[in-house]
Motif scaffolding. Structure first.
Motif, PDB file in Angstrom:
ATOM      1  N   ASP A 147       0.817  -1.211   0.000  1.00 25.57           N
ATOM      2  CA  ASP A 147       0.000   0.000   0.000  1.00 25.57           C
ATOM      3  C   ASP A 147       0.851   1.262   0.000  1.00 25.57           C
ATOM      4  N   ALA A 148       1.960   1.257   0.739  1.00 24.01           N
ATOM      5  CA  ALA A 148       2.778   2.460   0.862  1.00 24.01           C
ATOM      6  C   ALA A 148       3.651   2.658  -0.383  1.00 24.01           C
ATOM      7  N   PRO A 149       3.670   3.857  -0.955  1.00 21.44           N
ATOM      8  CA  PRO A 149       4.540   4.127  -2.104  1.00 21.44           C
ATOM      9  C   PRO A 149       6.007   4.020  -1.686  1.00 21.44           C
ATOM     10  N   PRO A 150       6.920   3.873  -2.647  1.00 20.39           N
ATOM     11  CA  PRO A 150       8.354   3.836  -2.323  1.00 20.39           C
ATOM     12  C   PRO A 150       8.759   5.113  -1.589  1.00 20.39           C
ATOM     13  N   LEU A 151       9.804   5.017  -0.776  1.00 20.23           N
ATOM     14  CA  LEU A 151      10.235   6.169   0.016  1.00 20.23           C
ATOM     15  C   LEU A 151      10.592   7.349  -0.882  1.00 20.23           C
ATOM     16  N   ALA A 152      11.161   7.066  -2.056  1.00 22.30           N
ATOM     17  CA  ALA A 152      11.504   8.154  -2.980  1.00 22.30           C
ATOM     18  C   ALA A 152      10.258   8.906  -3.420  1.00 22.30           C
TER      19      ALA A 152
END
Length: 224
Positions: free
Chosen positions: A24-29
């Motif tokens: 669910d969480a997008p990549p940190l970048a």
């Protein structure tokens, strides 16, 4: 037999739940880009809680903010902390480039400067305490002017007879002077350089002597 992916780890979260959360969480970048976009578009500093509420579920706003701050190190724009919030600001050493775009602001009266300094250094303080330190009464207009400028605000009422209201400086005041907290207040020379204090000595004092009218010039000195 139980699938190993469903076995809870030390945090009590199963492997399936962890996979779903990571998915669910997008990549940190990408989270870093989101934080950058919010700070760039916001006219006011943004708190970490506000960033978290704006970003998709599962994002780590704090980690993304720290990554963005490191990325902007040494650049013309920096990610700076203003009170408990964050903002994009021009690097201090490049401020001279903006001089042609700045608007000359009206100088505060001596009474307003002294009142503001007392509040900044002694917050939270009541009107009676301000008058006791200055040695003279504080007009309602002086307080109203500082409130309208949003450089001070009402604090908690004192648990004393009459429950007088107190005053404290605002994040807007800290942001205007590039301060992280009231502990970073400027000294006399810095205030004069900014045009907020007259360079002439107080009448009756010779050149080179420190101004100490009502003992309040010490209020502008940097804290040791």
């Amino acid at each position: 037999m139980t699938n190993s992916d469903d076995t809870p780890d030390a945090t009590g979260i199963s492997g399936e739940a962890r996979t779903e959360s990571l998915f669910d969480a997008p990549p940190l970048a990408e989270q870093e880009r989101m934080v950058e976009a919010v700070l760039f578009a916001s006219a006011d500093p943004v708190t970490l809680a506000d960033l978290t509420s704006r970003m998709p579920h599962g994002c780590n706003a704090k980690a993304a903010l720290e990554l963005l701050q490191r990325r902007y190190e040494g650049r013309g724009v920096r990610v700076v902390k203003v009170g408990e919030a964050w903002a994009l600001r021009t690097a201090p050493d490049l401020g001279y480039l903006m001089q042609k775009e700045t608007v000359e602001t009206r100088k505060l009266s001596r009474a307003a400067i002294e009142t503001l300094a007392i509040i900044a250094y002694h917050q939270p303080c009541t009107r009676a305490e301000i008058e006791e330190i200055r040695g003279v009464s504080v007009s309602r207009g002086t307080i109203d002017q500082l409130l309208e400028m949003e450089w001070i605000r009402f604090g908690r009422r004192r648990m004393s007879p009459g429950r007088p209201v107190t005053y404290v400086v605002t994040p807007g005041f800290l942001d205007h002077f590039g301060l992280e907290s009231a502990r970073d207040l400027p000294g006399v020379k810095e205030l004069r350089a900014a045009g907020l204090l007259e360079s002439r000595p107080v009448p009756g004092m010779g050149e080179g002597e420190e101004e100490d009218e009502d003992g309040q010039e010490d209020m502008f000195e940097d804290e040791s």
